[in-house]
Structures are given as structure tokens and as C-alpha cells.
Design a protein around this motif. Structure first.
Motif, PDB file in Angstrom:
ATOM      1  N   LYS A  35     -26.069 -14.667 -15.544  1.00 19.76           N
ATOM      2  CA  LYS A  35     -27.384 -15.578 -15.803  1.00 19.76           C
ATOM      3  C   LYS A  35     -27.056 -16.813 -16.282  1.00 19.76           C
ATOM      4  N   ILE A  36     -25.874 -17.529 -16.494  1.00 20.76           N
ATOM      5  CA  ILE A  36     -25.820 -18.817 -17.055  1.00 20.76           C
ATOM      6  C   ILE A  36     -26.005 -19.573 -15.582  1.00 20.76           C
ATOM      7  N   PRO A  37     -27.023 -20.440 -15.709  1.00 20.18           N
ATOM      8  CA  PRO A  37     -27.233 -21.560 -14.382  1.00 20.18           C
ATOM      9  C   PRO A  37     -26.143 -22.644 -14.466  1.00 20.18           C
ATOM     10  N   LYS A  38     -25.712 -22.874 -13.350  1.00 18.88           N
ATOM     11  CA  LYS A  38     -24.350 -23.757 -12.806  1.00 18.88           C
ATOM     12  C   LYS A  38     -25.188 -24.992 -11.847  1.00 18.88           C
ATOM     13  N   ARG A  39     -25.361 -25.871 -12.699  1.00 15.30           N
ATOM     14  CA  ARG A  39     -25.912 -27.114 -12.023  1.00 15.30           C
ATOM     15  C   ARG A  39     -24.944 -28.260 -11.850  1.00 15.30           C
ATOM     16  N   GLU A  40     -24.708 -28.852 -10.698  1.00 12.71           N
ATOM     17  CA  GLU A  40     -23.643 -29.787 -10.414  1.00 12.71           C
ATOM     18  C   GLU A  40     -24.371 -31.240 -10.017  1.00 12.71           C
ATOM     19  N   LYS A  41     -24.221 -32.310 -10.663  1.00 10.19           N
ATOM     20  CA  LYS A  41     -24.784 -33.557 -10.095  1.00 10.19           C
ATOM     21  C   LYS A  41     -23.777 -34.571  -9.842  1.00 10.19           C
ATOM     22  N   ILE A  42     -23.985 -35.256  -9.080  1.00  9.83           N
ATOM     23  CA  ILE A  42     -23.230 -36.517  -8.451  1.00  9.83           C
ATOM     24  C   ILE A  42     -24.079 -37.772  -8.369  1.00  9.83           C
ATOM     25  N   HIS A  43     -23.733 -38.893  -8.996  1.00 10.33           N
ATOM     26  CA  HIS A  43     -24.449 -40.108  -8.705  1.00 10.33           C
ATOM     27  C   HIS A  43     -23.447 -41.208  -8.426  1.00 10.33           C
ATOM     28  N   LEU A  44     -23.546 -41.836  -7.122  1.00 10.01           N
ATOM     29  CA  LEU A  44     -22.749 -42.855  -6.693  1.00 10.01           C
ATOM     30  C   LEU A  44     -23.828 -44.282  -6.499  1.00 10.01           C
ATOM     31  N   ASN A  45     -23.147 -45.631  -7.116  1.00  9.20           N
ATOM     32  CA  ASN A  45     -23.471 -46.534  -7.049  1.00  9.20           C
ATOM     33  C   ASN A  45     -22.369 -47.525  -6.442  1.00  9.20           C
ATOM     34  N   VAL A  46     -22.839 -48.518  -5.465  1.00 10.84           N
ATOM     35  CA  VAL A  46     -21.913 -49.368  -4.614  1.00 10.84           C
ATOM     36  C   VAL A  46     -22.555 -50.752  -4.764  1.00 10.84           C
ATOM     37  N   ASN A  47     -21.553 -51.612  -4.981  1.00  9.94           N
ATOM     38  CA  ASN A  47     -22.063 -52.978  -5.322  1.00  9.94           C
ATOM     39  C   ASN A  47     -20.874 -53.761  -4.675  1.00  9.94           C
ATOM     40  N   ALA A  48     -20.778 -54.307  -3.554  1.00  6.84           N
ATOM     41  CA  ALA A  48     -19.703 -54.955  -3.010  1.00  6.84           C
ATOM     42  C   ALA A  48     -19.251 -56.335  -3.594  1.00  6.84           C
ATOM     43  N   GLY A  49     -20.501 -56.851  -4.084  1.00  8.17           N
ATOM     44  CA  GLY A  49     -20.231 -58.245  -4.754  1.00  8.17           C
ATOM     45  C   GLY A  49     -20.103 -59.360  -3.761  1.00  8.17           C
ATOM     46  N   THR A  50     -20.154 -59.129  -2.507  1.00  9.96           N
ATOM     47  CA  THR A  50     -19.898 -60.110  -1.634  1.00  9.96           C
ATOM     48  C   THR A  50     -21.027 -60.642  -0.937  1.00  9.96           C
ATOM     49  N   GLY A  51     -22.531 -59.922  -1.018  1.00 10.23           N
ATOM     50  CA  GLY A  51     -23.523 -60.405  -0.503  1.00 10.23           C
ATOM     51  C   GLY A  51     -23.625 -59.936   1.115  1.00 10.23           C
ATOM     52  N   THR A  52     -22.776 -59.276   1.380  1.00 11.18           N
ATOM     53  CA  THR A  52     -22.901 -58.823   2.969  1.00 11.18           C
ATOM     54  C   THR A  52     -23.251 -57.635   3.056  1.00 11.18           C
ATOM     55  N   GLU A  53     -23.606 -57.043   4.263  1.00 14.52           N
ATOM     56  CA  GLU A  53     -24.099 -55.725   4.670  1.00 14.52           C
ATOM     57  C   GLU A  53     -23.008 -54.842   4.157  1.00 14.52           C
ATOM     58  N   VAL A  54     -23.304 -53.512   3.640  1.00 12.56           N
ATOM     59  CA  VAL A  54     -22.557 -52.328   3.197  1.00 12.56           C
ATOM     60  C   VAL A  54     -22.907 -51.257   4.050  1.00 12.56           C
ATOM     61  N   LEU A  55     -21.953 -50.438   4.698  1.00 10.95           N
ATOM     62  CA  LEU A  55     -22.341 -49.460   5.611  1.00 10.95           C
ATOM     63  C   LEU A  55     -21.434 -48.345   5.106  1.00 10.95           C
ATOM     64  N   CYS A  56     -22.192 -47.296   4.911  1.00  9.16           N
ATOM     65  CA  CYS A  56     -21.612 -45.685   4.326  1.00  9.16           C
ATOM     66  C   CYS A  56     -20.814 -45.358   5.674  1.00  9.16           C
ATOM     67  N   ASN A  57     -19.412 -44.817   5.281  1.00 10.34           N
ATOM     68  CA  ASN A  57     -18.841 -44.188   6.492  1.00 10.34           C
ATOM     69  C   ASN A  57     -18.573 -42.604   6.419  1.00 10.34           C
ATOM     70  N   THR A  58     -18.037 -42.090   5.183  1.00 12.18           N
ATOM     71  CA  THR A  58     -17.828 -40.522   5.003  1.00 12.18           C
ATOM     72  C   THR A  58     -18.269 -40.534   3.803  1.00 12.18           C
ATOM     73  N   SER A  59     -18.399 -39.017   3.444  1.00 12.29           N
ATOM     74  CA  SER A  59     -18.621 -38.642   2.242  1.00 12.29           C
ATOM     75  C   SER A  59     -18.239 -36.948   1.980  1.00 12.29           C
ATOM     76  N   SER A  60     -17.683 -36.743   1.107  1.00 17.14           N
ATOM     77  CA  SER A  60     -17.188 -35.319   0.927  1.00 17.14           C
ATOM     78  C   SER A  60     -18.248 -34.160   0.662  1.00 17.14           C
ATOM     79  N   HIS A  61     -19.286 -34.871  -0.247  1.00 16.22           N
ATOM     80  CA  HIS A  61     -20.560 -34.083  -0.726  1.00 16.22           C
ATOM     81  C   HIS A  61     -21.609 -34.662  -0.117  1.00 16.22           C
ATOM     82  N   PRO A  62     -22.876 -33.408   0.200  1.00 15.40           N
ATOM     83  CA  PRO A  62     -23.962 -33.979   0.783  1.00 15.40           C
ATOM     84  C   PRO A  62     -24.887 -34.832  -0.048  1.00 15.40           C
ATOM     85  N   LEU A  63     -24.711 -36.198  -0.038  1.00  9.35           N
ATOM     86  CA  LEU A  63     -25.174 -37.030  -0.919  1.00  9.35           C
ATOM     87  C   LEU A  63     -26.543 -37.644  -0.199  1.00  9.35           C
TER      88      LEU A  63
END
Length: 767
Positions: A225-253
Motif C-alpha cells: 500500500k505504500i506509494p513509491k514515487r521516483e523523480k528525476i530533474h535535469l538541467n544543462v547549461n553548457a555556458g558556451t552560447g552554442t547549440e546543445v543536442l541531447c544524445n542518450t538518456s538511461s531514463h525516459p525524460l
């Protein structure tokens, strides 16, 4: 320590079979690994995600706090204590990626499900971290009380907590931090927040982050009966002012936002079982060519240094057709007795891989050293197939552990052999597990030789094994020569970490880097990422120059910018006063020896915590500078930076602060202030050839010496009398006589201690 921890967890899993959860139980009792080798058990039971354990010294308190199981009474105690993994009710992961650093926060709720409600036990938190992880803080809330870690300067509040018996924090392995919370009631819920930083991996323009997030099945709550909630938050700031492209992720973000140089993702779900894989994420930043930029930021009002901050970043790009540098390489390997076994075998394996990566046009040599120096060849050898094969045979014959440690002679010989290199990058790889007395003299000598050398001085790449070598000496030696530093504190990581350093040395894409004049700045201080060494930019437009930095207003350091490698970005961070120039250019030369210039774009860092990003590098290298210069004011500066940013250093220690319901804060009772630094090497361990990872035998306590002396005295007296005679005599003694004999035996014991006491005094005089 890892083996002891694993054995304690194994015992704890056996104890947890006593728990009864009723019929509403979806999982079977925890399984203890039985038919597997020692290394397999260690790998299975070491934490691969944030974990909390109940520390059990009295097995009879183990029971379900809600449903007593009425198990048979257990006699005895657990010595050493057993560790029962606590069940986790919720978890949330936050990851912020800035430049080459990731800041990780894990929030979770655990319950002491294995201890009677009327009893209590200590709880041990384990925090596995990613590459070059550094613990930043732990916070916990339990039953109206809260705890948080705090760094204090060495010597501060030394009078408090001297009766402590529980160790506050320690490193189970170099990447696993543990912390003990005292006396938590059975059935309590622990809300815990963990914070640490770690380095991003980089290869061919792709950054990747790996966070330990693999929870074992037995931490899943047994109640459906105990609910089990899993949360993931991700922020990327490359600091270069150029385009950033996501390649791979282990979890369904799920993507939340996408801006220039920035990404935002989240994941939230009700789960039956907690994540059984690590969190992995990779993204591409770099275009095909070398590029970079400069970030500027003002300090916060609480910053101990109120000068303006800057951070320069150079990225190597992804071009595959770029010509690599021709290399002249000398491997200097410690073969002292302490390297015997796995350290030397892993070094040989890594060296074999490095030799196979040399091009036929490269040249190489190998120097083995202990108290003596052994050369593979009297001159540099071209890396032909035949020469490499002869090198393998020579290594097999000469890499035999034995003798003492002398670093100066082989290092001096290697520098002499590479002094006249032309048209190539001269590289020295130094591998050692020991400390030597003349380390500062070696740094002075290398600084003089390399500063006065040719246009391309030898780069010294240093690698330290274990904790007995002086890692700050090795870091300083690398900084002086434009090289890099690597380490393996854990024996299991020697080969892979050494190969990384060899690969970095072989993959330079831009050498002899210099920066345009910063003529309008009143005061300037810079530190290099990976080296974190103070460096100033020369007004000379030459590609090679000697540079000097003002650190605050009282100390000056000579330094050089290391070469840019395709294996990692180059980051220079620091402080300044005055007007920063509108444009900045970095100059150097490429693998074909052609000149290269790149313009660095300036921008204000509004969403980047530059002080936190650069804190670890700055503290590490300023500590190396403080060691080298023996400057107390610099030590104080490092200590203040450590306390402000929460990054561990050699001049601070960690305590737990406890706050009660009335908001009264105090140091948690029963805890020790622990210095979690790696130290500055151990000359005694090196001289005695203690292998890396082993513990130095401690001198016996004074009480033990007296007990041993008394035992020797009594045994000597017993040899003079037969047992039957003694028994018959004692039966006829009255109480007063027994008292006199007891006093006499005590006096005789003291006479027997005289020799032991004199030996103890001698040990004390020797330090």
C-alpha cells in the motif's frame, strides 16, 4: 574497509530475515550471496546508489516495529556491528550540469523498519559518487530533530566533543562517502538530502554524466500500500552560447525547455521497484573546430573574496582529420618493494597498452627506479614494432618490486634526455606510490630547468597510487611543466585511471597556449581546471612565455597553461579587479606546427554559479601551492574557501550539527571531528615499503604494555612453583594475607614494566 563493510552488510541481511511483515508482502527476504567469489560479493553488496543502514550491535533489538515477530531470544552481540539496509519510501534526483561539472542532489525518505519501536540504533548513510566526486553536504530530519554537516577550520572548537565515540564521516572507498547519525528510534522516518559534485566525462565533443542510481531490490518497501514515487530533474547549461543536442538518456525524460546552450528535462513516475540502473545522460556541445569563450560574474555578498570572477573555457572540437603531434615519450615507473603485486601488474598492463598506441614516428624510453635507476635504452628509441617488442621483454625482466624510492635521479635523467627535442612534444610520465623527503627541492629544480629550456619544454604527467604518496607534490610537478596529474586511491582503479592519463598525454591538439594582454586589470589571479594552478597571462605575443600571477597582494607564482587535449576541455578560472577587455584571443600551435589563433567570446554568466563550479579545482591547486610555499596565509585562504563552498580540504574538518524542535543548534553529541583530506604523503610508510591500501601498524597502547609486563611477571613466578602447591597454599591464606600478596604482585608487575617503559619512551622520542 570495503571488505569489512561488505561483511557487515552480509551479516545484516541474515539478521533481517527475522523480520515479519505479515501476509501483505510482495518481496522475498533479502538473499545473501552464497556461491560467489569474494570480489563478486564485494561488488554486489557495496552501495551503487544512496543507501541508509541500521547499525546493529545488539541483535535482539531487530524486529518489525509495527508487527512483533516474537522471534527466539538472541544471545551475544554483533562485533563488529552488522548493517541492515533500510527500506526507502521515496527518492528524487536533481542534476545540474555546468561546463565540465555536475552538481547532484538526492532527496529520499527511509524508515528504520528493522528495529523495535522501544529501541534505537545508529544509522549509517552511504553516498556513492561519480567521477572525481566531492561530497558537499548531508541534511537529515528525524522525529523533530534535524542534522546537517558543516565544515570548520582545523583547531576550531577543539574543546568540544572530546568524549566522542562515533566517527562522523569517512570514505569507504575514494568515491563512497559514509556518515553516521547517532541513536535513531526504531520505526522512525528519515528525510535525507545529499549533495555532491562530480566531473562530466568528455570525448569527441560529447559530454556525459553518470550518477549512481542502482537500488537493490531489498530496499523496496515490503508493504504494497505504500506509494513509491521516483523523480528525476535535469538541467544543462553548457555556458558556451552554442547549440546543445541531447544524445542518450538511461531514463525516459520529458523535455521541459530548450534554449541556446541550455536544456531542461524531468521524469516522474509511480514504480513497483526503484531504479535498477544508473542515471546516464549525454549531450553534444562542441562544433568540429577548436572554440571557446569567457564568462564574467560578480561575487555574492557572502563571498570571502569580493573581486570579480571570470572563467575561460577552450573546447577541442570533434575534427577527426586534425594532425596529432609527434611525441617523444619517457615512462618513469616506481618499482620499489611497496609496488609489489597488483600495483605493479596493473602498471605493466597500462604501459603495454600505451606502447601499442605510439606511432612509428614517435620515440620512447622507459626508466624503472627504486633506490637505483634502470634504463631500457641509453637513448630514445623509435617506436617500431621491434623496439616495442624488446620493451615488453625488458619490462618482464626488470619490473621486479624491491628496494626504496628515489624520484629525483630518474626524473633528472629523463629531462636531460628530452631537452633537445625538436618538432615534437616531449612527454614524461611519472608513476609512483611513495613520498620522498626532497619533494620541494625536486619542484624547484624542475621549475628552473623547464623555465630555462627550449621553446617546447618536457611535459610531466604525474600519477599517484594510494594515499602514501604526496599527491600535492605530484600535482605541483605537473603544473610546473604544463602537464597533467592523475591518481588511483583505490587499487581496483589503477589500470583504468592510468590509461586515461596516458591517453590524455597522447591526444594534445593545441600546445604552448598563450593569452592576449589583460592590460587594464589592476589585479589578476587565475587557476587552471585539472591543475587549478595560479597563472598570469603575459603581455608578450610569443607562443611560449613565462607567466607570473599575483595571488591577493602578497604572493606570486610562476606557472604555465597546459596543452589542450581532445580528451577534455581546458578551463581557466580566477579573480580580477579592473576592466576586463572586450575581446580576448588564445594562441598556440597545432600538431603540424602551424600557428593557431581563436577569439574568445565574452558573456555575463547569469545562470552559472562560477564560484561553485571552480571551487574544487581552486582548492586542490591552491593547497598544492600552499604546501610548496609553506605559506600559512594561503592555507587560511584555502580553509575559508572550503568552509564557504562546502568542498573538503586539508585544512578543514567535518562535524554534524544537531538542531532540536526549539531550533537550538549544537554539535551532535558522541561524534568525532574528522579531517577527510588525503594528506601530504607518508614518509614512514614509504621508507617501510607499506603497499598502497594497507594500514600502518600502530604502536601498542601504554595500558597494553603494562598488562603484557604484568602477565610476563606472573608467568615467570608461576614457572618457579607447581600449580598444586599454589592451590594448597592459597586455601590456607586469610583475607589480610591475600591483600598483601595482591599488592606485592602489583609491585612485581611494575618492576617487569621497566624495560617496556624505557622502550616506550624511546619510541616517543623517535616521534
Amino acid at each position: 574497509m570495503a571488505d569489512d563493510f561488505v561483511k557487515a552488510v552480509e551479516d545484516g541481511l541474515k539478521l533481517s530475515k527475522r523480520l515479519y511483515f505479515g501476509k501483505d508482502r510482495p518481496v522475498t527476504p533479502p538473499k545473501v550471496p552464497s556461491s560467489m567469489d569474494k570480489s563478486g560479493a564485494v561488488d554486489m553488496l557495496l552501495p551503487k546508489s544512496p543507501m541508509v543502514y541500521a547499525v546493529i550491535t545488539d541483535p535482539k533489538i531487530v524486529d518489525n516495529p509495527d508487527i512483533p515477530s516474537y522471534q527466539p531470544y538472541v544471545h551475544g552481540r554483533c562485533d563488529p556491528p552488522s548493517l541492515i539496509p533500510l527500506q526507502m519510501n521515496a527518492v528524487e534526483l536533481d542534476v545540474d550540469c555546468y561546463l565540465d561539472t555536475a552538481f547532484v542532489r538526492v532527496s529520499g525518505t527511509w524508515r528504520v523498519h528493522c528495529v523495535m519501536g522501544s529501541k534505537s540504533c545508529d544509522c549509517r548513510i552511504a553516498v556513492p559518487m561519480g567521477d572525481q566526486g566531492s561530497i558537499l553536504g548531508v541534511e537529515a530530519e528525524i522525529s523533530g530533530k534535524s542534522y546537517h554537516t558543516q565544515l570548520i577550520a582545523l583547531g576550531e572548537n577543539d574543546g568540544a566533543g572530546k568524549s566522542a565515540s562515533v566517527e562522523t564521516g569517512s570514505f569507504l572507498k575514494p568515491n563512497i562517502f559514509t556518515l553516521t547519525l547517532p541513536q535513531i528510534d526504531g520505526g522512525s522516518y528519515l528525510s535525507i538530502r545529499l549533495r555532491w559534485s562530480q566531473k562530466l566525462s568528455y570525448r569527441d565533443g560529447e559530454f556525459s554524466v553518470n550518477v549512481p542510481f542502482k537500488f537493490p531490490e531489498y530496499v523496496t518497501p515490503a508493504i504494497k500500500k505504500i506509494p513509491k514515487r521516483e523523480k528525476i530533474h535535469l538541467n544543462v547549461n553548457a555556458g558556451t552560447g552554442t547549440e546543445v543536442l541531447c544524445n542518450t538518456s538511461s531514463h525516459p525524460l520529458k523535455q521541459l525547455r530548450r534554449d541556446v546552450g541550455k536544456l531542461g528535462y524531468s521524469y516522474e513516475s509511480e514504480v513497483l521497484k526503484w531504479s535498477n540502473i544508473d542515471f546516464d545522460f549525454s549531450y553534444t556541445v562542441s562544433p568540429s573546430h577548436i572554440f571557446g569563450g569567457v564568462l564574467l560574474q560578480s561575487p555574492s555578498v557572502h563571498d570571502v573574496d569580493q573581486r570579480e570572477m571570470f572563467c575561460m573555457c577552450l573546447l577541442p572540437g570533434t575534427a577527426k582529420s586534425r594532425k596529432v603531434f609527434k611525441k617523444d615519450v619517457i615512462f618513469i615507473v616506481d618499482i620499489s618493494k611497496s609496488m609489489q603485486g597488483k600495483p605493479l601488474e596493473d602498471t605493466k598492463n597500462a604501459l603495454a597498452v600505451a606502447l601499442s598506441k605510439l606511432d612509428p614516428g614517435d620515440s620512447f624510453n622507459i626508466i624503472a627506479f627504486n633506490g637505483e635507476t634502470y634504463l631500457f635504452s641509453t637513448s630514445m628509441e623509435l617506436a617500431t614494432k621491434e623496439a616495442v617488442e624488446r620493451a615488453h621483454q625488458w619490462i618482464g625482466i626488470n619490473f621486479i618490486a624491491g628496494g626504496s624510492t628515489n624520484i629525483c635521479a630518474p626524473l633528472t635523467k629523463a629531462v636531460e634526455m628530452l631537452t633537445n627535442s625538436r618538432g615534437s612534444i616531449p612527454i614524461i610520465f611519472l608513476v609512483t606510490d611513495g613520498a620522498v623527503e626532497d619533494e620541494r627541492q625536486i619542484c624547484d629544480a624542475m621549475k628552473s630547468r623547464l623555465t630555462n629550456g627550449g621553446s617546447i619544454c618536457p611535459r610531466i604527467y604525474t600519477f599517484g597510487i594510494g594515499s602514501y604518496c604526496n599527491h600535492y607534490f605530484l600535482r605541483m610537478l605537473a603544473m610546473i611543466s604544463r602537464g597533467y596529474y592523475g591518481a588511483a586511491y583505490d587499487l581496483d582503479s589503477i589500470e583504468i585511471q592510468m590509461q586515461k592519463l596516458f591517453t590524455r598525454g597522447f591526444s594534445s591538439v593545441l600546445a604552448n597556449i598563450a593569452i592576449d594582454t589583460l592590460k587594464d586589470l589592476d589585479e589578476f589571479e587565475a587557476l587552471l581546471s585539472n591543475l587549478a594552478s595560479p597563472v598570469a597571462f603575459s603581455s608578450s605575443l610569443a607562443y611560449f612565455c613565462s607567466m607570473v600571477t599575483r595571488v591577493d597582494t602578497y604572493y606570486m607564482y610562476p606557472s604555465r597553461i597546459p596543452d589542450l587535449s581532445s580528451e577534455s576541455p581546458l578551463i581557466v578560472s580566477g579573480r580580477y579587479q579592473g576592466k576586463f577587455p572586450d575581446t580576448l584571443k588564445a594562441k598556440g600551435f597545432l600538431g603540424d606546427l602551424s600557428n593557431f589563433v581563436v577569439e574568445l567570446k565574452l558573456q555575463l554568466a547569469k545562470d552559472l554559479p562560477l564560484d561553485r563550479i571552480c571551487a574544487k579545482q581552486q582548492i586542490d591547486l591552491l593547497t598544492a601551492q600552499a604546501w610548496f610555499s609553506e605559506d600559512k596565509r594561503l592555507e587560511e585562504k584555502v580553509s575559508k574557501m572550503s568552509v564557504q563552498t562546502g568542498v573538503l580540504c586539508e585544512y578543514t574538518r567535518m562535524i554534524i550539527v544537531e538542531t532540536d524542535e526549539r531550533n537550538n543548534a549544537s554539535e551532535s553529541p558522541g561524534t568525532k571531528k574528522v579531517n577527510l583530506g588525503i594528506g601530504f604523503g607518508d614518509l614512514t610508510a614509504t621508507a617501510e615499503n607499506f603497499p598502497p591500501g594497507s594500514e600502518i601498524p600502530k604502536l601498542p597502547e601504554v595500558a597494553e604494555i603494562f598488562v603484557k609486563a604484568a602477565s610476563n611477571c606472573c608467568s615467570t613466578l608461576g614457572n618457579k612453583c607447581c600449580c598444586l602447591c599454589c592451590i594448597e597454599c592459597c586455601n590456607k591464606l586469610n583475607d589480610q594475607c591475600v591483600i598483601v600478596l595482591t599488592q606485592l604482585c602489583t609491585a612485581l608487575a611494575c618492576f617487569g614494566c621497566f624495560e617496556c617503559c624505557s622502550n616506550l619512551c624511546c619510541c616517543g622520542q623517535d616521534g
